[in-house]
Design a protein around this motif. Structure first.
Motif, PDB file in Angstrom:
ATOM      1  N   ILE A 225      -7.639 -15.303   7.585  1.00 19.35           N
ATOM      2  CA  ILE A 225      -6.633 -14.796   6.662  1.00 19.35           C
ATOM      3  C   ILE A 225      -6.308 -13.367   7.083  1.00 19.35           C
ATOM      4  CG2 ILE A 225      -6.054 -14.306   4.266  1.00 19.35           C
ATOM      5  CD1 ILE A 225      -8.214 -16.409   3.522  1.00 19.35           C
ATOM      6  N   ALA A 226      -5.107 -13.180   7.606  1.00 17.69           N
ATOM      7  CA  ALA A 226      -4.693 -11.887   8.142  1.00 17.69           C
ATOM      8  C   ALA A 226      -4.055 -11.047   7.047  1.00 17.69           C
ATOM      9  CB  ALA A 226      -3.710 -12.086   9.286  1.00 17.69           C
ATOM     10  N   LEU A 227      -4.600  -9.876   6.801  1.00 16.11           N
ATOM     11  CA  LEU A 227      -4.043  -8.927   5.850  1.00 16.11           C
ATOM     12  C   LEU A 227      -3.572  -7.712   6.646  1.00 16.11           C
ATOM     13  CD1 LEU A 227      -6.635  -9.232   2.955  1.00 16.11           C
ATOM     14  CD2 LEU A 227      -4.543 -10.545   3.356  1.00 16.11           C
ATOM     15  N   LYS A 228      -2.287  -7.629   6.855  1.00 17.72           N
ATOM     16  CA  LYS A 228      -1.702  -6.620   7.735  1.00 17.72           C
ATOM     17  C   LYS A 228      -1.512  -5.311   6.977  1.00 17.72           C
ATOM     18  CE  LYS A 228       2.243  -6.096  10.887  1.00 17.72           C
ATOM     19  NZ  LYS A 228       3.390  -6.836  11.476  1.00 17.72           N
ATOM     20  N   ALA A 229      -2.330  -4.317   7.303  1.00 20.18           N
ATOM     21  CA  ALA A 229      -2.261  -3.010   6.649  1.00 20.18           C
ATOM     22  C   ALA A 229      -1.892  -1.901   7.616  1.00 20.18           C
ATOM     23  CB  ALA A 229      -3.600  -2.691   5.983  1.00 20.18           C
ATOM     24  N   LEU A 230      -1.795  -2.223   8.920  1.00 23.29           N
ATOM     25  CA  LEU A 230      -1.367  -1.267   9.942  1.00 23.29           C
ATOM     26  C   LEU A 230      -0.224  -1.900  10.723  1.00 23.29           C
ATOM     27  CD1 LEU A 230      -4.846  -0.121  11.360  1.00 23.29           C
ATOM     28  CD2 LEU A 230      -3.469   1.021   9.612  1.00 23.29           C
ATOM     29  N   ASN A 231       0.768  -1.099  11.102  1.00 24.21           N
ATOM     30  CA  ASN A 231       1.933  -1.634  11.790  1.00 24.21           C
ATOM     31  C   ASN A 231       1.714  -1.731  13.298  1.00 24.21           C
ATOM     32  OD1 ASN A 231       2.284   0.965  12.830  1.00 24.21           O
ATOM     33  ND2 ASN A 231       3.904   1.510  11.384  1.00 24.21           N
ATOM     34  N   GLY A 232       2.785  -2.042  14.014  1.00 24.50           N
ATOM     35  CA  GLY A 232       2.683  -2.222  15.451  1.00 24.50           C
ATOM     36  C   GLY A 232       2.249  -0.983  16.198  1.00 24.50           C
ATOM     37  N   GLU A 233       2.480   0.185  15.619  1.00 24.06           N
ATOM     38  CA  GLU A 233       2.033   1.438  16.223  1.00 24.06           C
ATOM     39  C   GLU A 233       0.606   1.784  15.806  1.00 24.06           C
ATOM     40  OE1 GLU A 233       3.845   3.075  18.471  1.00 24.06           O
ATOM     41  OE2 GLU A 233       5.295   1.436  18.265  1.00 24.06           O
ATOM     42  N   GLY A 234      -0.005   0.918  15.005  1.00 23.36           N
ATOM     43  CA  GLY A 234      -1.360   1.186  14.525  1.00 23.36           C
ATOM     44  C   GLY A 234      -1.389   2.155  13.364  1.00 23.36           C
ATOM     45  N   SER A 235      -0.274   2.281  12.642  1.00 20.90           N
ATOM     46  CA  SER A 235      -0.183   3.233  11.552  1.00 20.90           C
ATOM     47  C   SER A 235      -0.020   2.516  10.219  1.00 20.90           C
ATOM     48  CB  SER A 235       1.010   4.175  11.782  1.00 20.90           C
ATOM     49  OG  SER A 235       1.140   5.105  10.728  1.00 20.90           O
ATOM     50  N   GLY A 236      -0.631   3.073   9.182  1.00 19.51           N
ATOM     51  CA  GLY A 236      -0.520   2.527   7.832  1.00 19.51           C
ATOM     52  C   GLY A 236      -0.941   3.585   6.833  1.00 19.51           C
ATOM     53  N   ASN A 237      -1.333   3.159   5.649  1.00 16.52           N
ATOM     54  CA  ASN A 237      -1.748   4.075   4.599  1.00 16.52           C
ATOM     55  C   ASN A 237      -3.049   3.586   3.966  1.00 16.52           C
ATOM     56  OD1 ASN A 237       1.408   4.245   4.666  1.00 16.52           O
ATOM     57  ND2 ASN A 237       0.736   6.130   3.684  1.00 16.52           N
ATOM     58  N   SER A 238      -3.829   4.531   3.457  1.00 23.60           N
ATOM     59  CA  SER A 238      -5.033   4.129   2.732  1.00 23.60           C
ATOM     60  C   SER A 238      -4.667   3.296   1.509  1.00 23.60           C
ATOM     61  CB  SER A 238      -5.862   5.352   2.334  1.00 23.60           C
ATOM     62  OG  SER A 238      -5.106   6.272   1.563  1.00 23.60           O
ATOM     63  N   SER A 239      -3.488   3.550   0.923  1.00 25.35           N
ATOM     64  CA  SER A 239      -3.052   2.721  -0.205  1.00 25.35           C
ATOM     65  C   SER A 239      -2.815   1.283   0.236  1.00 25.35           C
ATOM     66  CB  SER A 239      -1.770   3.294  -0.826  1.00 25.35           C
ATOM     67  OG  SER A 239      -0.713   3.319   0.119  1.00 25.35           O
ATOM     68  N   GLY A 240      -2.419   1.074   1.493  1.00 24.71           N
ATOM     69  CA  GLY A 240      -2.271  -0.280   2.016  1.00 24.71           C
ATOM     70  C   GLY A 240      -3.610  -0.993   2.095  1.00 24.71           C
ATOM     71  N   LEU A 241      -4.650  -0.258   2.487  1.00 24.27           N
ATOM     72  CA  LEU A 241      -5.990  -0.837   2.503  1.00 24.27           C
ATOM     73  C   LEU A 241      -6.431  -1.190   1.090  1.00 24.27           C
ATOM     74  CD1 LEU A 241      -7.861   1.502   5.040  1.00 24.27           C
ATOM     75  CD2 LEU A 241      -6.361  -0.440   5.493  1.00 24.27           C
ATOM     76  N   ILE A 242      -6.123  -0.303   0.138  1.00 23.90           N
ATOM     77  CA  ILE A 242      -6.454  -0.555  -1.262  1.00 23.90           C
ATOM     78  C   ILE A 242      -5.728  -1.800  -1.770  1.00 23.90           C
ATOM     79  CG2 ILE A 242      -6.158   0.328  -3.603  1.00 23.90           C
ATOM     80  CD1 ILE A 242      -8.440   1.685  -2.220  1.00 23.90           C
ATOM     81  N   ARG A 243      -4.464  -1.928  -1.445  1.00 23.84           N
ATOM     82  CA  ARG A 243      -3.700  -3.108  -1.867  1.00 23.84           C
ATOM     83  C   ARG A 243      -4.267  -4.383  -1.258  1.00 23.84           C
ATOM     84  NH1 ARG A 243       2.051  -2.177   0.061  1.00 23.84           N
ATOM     85  NH2 ARG A 243       2.512  -4.086  -1.126  1.00 23.84           N
ATOM     86  N   ALA A 244      -4.665  -4.315   0.007  1.00 26.33           N
ATOM     87  CA  ALA A 244      -5.254  -5.484   0.657  1.00 26.33           C
ATOM     88  C   ALA A 244      -6.576  -5.870  -0.019  1.00 26.33           C
ATOM     89  CB  ALA A 244      -5.471  -5.206   2.141  1.00 26.33           C
ATOM     90  N   LEU A 245      -7.394  -4.875  -0.338  1.00 30.97           N
ATOM     91  CA  LEU A 245      -8.663  -5.144  -1.018  1.00 30.97           C
ATOM     92  C   LEU A 245      -8.420  -5.713  -2.413  1.00 30.97           C
ATOM     93  CD1 LEU A 245     -10.584  -1.949   0.136  1.00 30.97           C
ATOM     94  CD2 LEU A 245     -11.201  -4.309   0.713  1.00 30.97           C
ATOM     95  N   ASN A 246      -7.405  -5.210  -3.103  1.00 29.76           N
ATOM     96  CA  ASN A 246      -7.071  -5.738  -4.421  1.00 29.76           C
ATOM     97  C   ASN A 246      -6.651  -7.208  -4.319  1.00 29.76           C
ATOM     98  OD1 ASN A 246      -6.640  -4.880  -7.329  1.00 29.76           O
ATOM     99  ND2 ASN A 246      -4.624  -5.734  -6.889  1.00 29.76           N
ATOM    100  N   TYR A 247      -5.905  -7.545  -3.272  1.00 31.73           N
ATOM    101  CA  TYR A 247      -5.480  -8.921  -3.021  1.00 31.73           C
ATOM    102  C   TYR A 247      -6.690  -9.813  -2.754  1.00 31.73           C
ATOM    103  CZ  TYR A 247      -3.068 -12.838  -0.729  1.00 31.73           C
ATOM    104  OH  TYR A 247      -2.607 -14.089  -0.368  1.00 31.73           O
ATOM    105  N   ILE A 248      -7.634  -9.297  -1.994  1.00 37.90           N
ATOM    106  CA  ILE A 248      -8.861 -10.055  -1.741  1.00 37.90           C
ATOM    107  C   ILE A 248      -9.589 -10.325  -3.054  1.00 37.90           C
ATOM    108  CG2 ILE A 248     -11.181  -9.900  -0.719  1.00 37.90           C
ATOM    109  CD1 ILE A 248      -9.848  -8.368   1.614  1.00 37.90           C
ATOM    110  N   GLY A 249      -9.679  -9.299  -3.891  1.00 41.11           N
ATOM    111  CA  GLY A 249     -10.342  -9.471  -5.178  1.00 41.11           C
ATOM    112  C   GLY A 249      -9.689 -10.531  -6.040  1.00 41.11           C
TER     113      GLY A 249
END
Length: 395
Positions: A225-249
């Motif tokens: 299950i791929a949760l994409k929190a970083l873009n093609g340049e390898g950049s994202g936000n800590s809020s994106g990680l938080i959103r991904a973790l919330n989705y997992i929960g």
């Protein structure tokens, strides 16, 4: 979870481990002779975003306890917005499964007022996270790789693993990707397609198929299950990680595994607490220690030391602690292969990369196969903290 106290600290040389039930050729070029990488592995850097904040509510408050539904979390959030005269248009997302909270654009004054509110646990700047540097070599593999041969492999069919990263190549012929549950948290890249390669490489280490092509994963055939929190340049936000973790929960079950081969270069209490909350629910985490040659306790979420959370340092094929790897027996639980690792890559390719990003998915595969019952095969040589990390194994 730091298991150092219950594991022998005797240092031994790493030996070869047979791959279990493997159709793929485990002979020829994949011997334990890989040395340090020719180039530095990726490093993560982060910078605060001035107007975006992650806010977690105080669990002791009657109106802000950990909620069971998004609707209840939204009610608590709306009450705070009314109280502090925050417009609804400033809200980005409500959080409910990692803790009741929200992500919003705030003025410095609003952020300060929320921080002083007794119903608020923490207010933290969102941060831009970026893969700073690194390199890879595209290859054409035909053998089971040294890392998998060392830790062991098994059948992951019927199980699931959640990978927070740059996405995963959904059409890679050597991967079993669950495109229904997979999600992108990058606004301008709504597809889970991996335009970087890092996430697909991680996925292959965990679960590349046991067939007659490519590489073999530790838990071959596992549903990715791929949760994409970083873009093609390898950049994202800590809020994106938080959103991904919330989705997992919201969607994962106790006993399932999350791989985080990423992190910040600083401390994020919001990120740490989100990982702890899910771990308390029985979800297992494999987290990269980081590649800055420093203490793993200085960055999140690798610094988290809790039941069901395993932070992983890297070794080379001779069992030596990787020169780039973060360290520290206060938070690092295991070492795993992380130097010159060949795995799946974007656009149906295969590539060789190095880093603790590669070590963590070896452990994630073990967690998929055996849960938190992690075996060991000796300890890492030359661990800079003086207390050698045990080398993780499936058998």
């Amino acid at each position: 979870m730091n298991l150092r106290k219950s594991i022998s600290l005797l240092t031994v040389t790493v030996g070869m481990a047979a791959v279990i039930s493997c159709k793929k050729d485990s002979s020829s070029s994949s011997t334990l002779n890989q040395q340090e990488p020719a180039c530095e592995p990726v490093q993560f850097t982060s910078t605060a975003v001035n107007d975006t904040y992650i806010v977690m509510l105080n669990g002791s408050s009657a109106t802000s306890r950990v909620m069971q539904s998004v609707d209840q979390a939204r009610v608590a959030t709306n009450q705070l917005f009314l109280k502090h005269r925050i417009a609804n248009t400033q809200l980005s997302e409500v959080l409910n499964s990692i803790h009741t909270g929200f992500i919003a654009r705030l003025t410095p004054q609003q952020a300060q007022e929320l921080q002083e509110d007794s119903e608020v646990q923490l207010v933290e700047h969102d941060r831009v996270i970026a893969l700073d540097k690194g390199c890879f070599t595209v290859v054409a593999p035909s053998t089971a790789q040294w890392g998998v041969r060392l830790v062991g492999a098994g059948d992951g069919t019927g199980k699931r693993v959640w990978i927070i990263d740059t996405g995963v190549d959904p059409d890679h012929p050597d991967l079993n990707v669950d495109q229904t549950l997979s999600r992108s948290f990058i606004t301008d890249e709504p597809s889970i397609e991996d335009n970087n390669g890092h996430g697909t490489h991680v996925a292959g280490i965990i679960g590349a198929l046991n067939n007659t092509r490519g590489t073999l994963g530790v838990a071959s055939g596992v549903s990715i299950i791929a949760l994409k929190a970083l873009n093609g340049e390898g950049s994202g936000n800590s809020s994106g990680l938080i959103r991904a973790l919330n989705y997992i929960g919201q969607n994962a079950q106790a006993g399932e595994v999350v791989n985080m081969s990423l992190g910040t270069d600083t401390v994020s209490l919001a990120l740490d607490n989100a990982v702890r909350t899910l771990a308390d629910k029985g979800i297992l985490f494999a987290i990269a220690a980081g590649n800055e040659k420093t203490k793993a306790s200085l960055s999140s979420p690798g610094r988290v030391n809790a039941t069901n959370v395993f932070t992983v340092s890297a070794i080379d094929s001779l069992g030596r602690f990787a020169s780039f790897s973060n360290y520290g027996n206060d938070v690092v639980d295991f070492a795993a292969p992380g130097v010159q690792i060949i795995s799946t890559f974007s656009q149906g390719r295969y590539a060789r990369l190095s880093g603790t990003s590669m070590a963590a998915p070896h452990l994630a595969g073990i967690l998929v196969l055996n849960g938190a019952n992690i075996k060991t095969k000796g300890t890492a040589l030359n661990d800079p903290d003086g207390v050698p990390d045990p080398i993780a194994a499936a058998y």
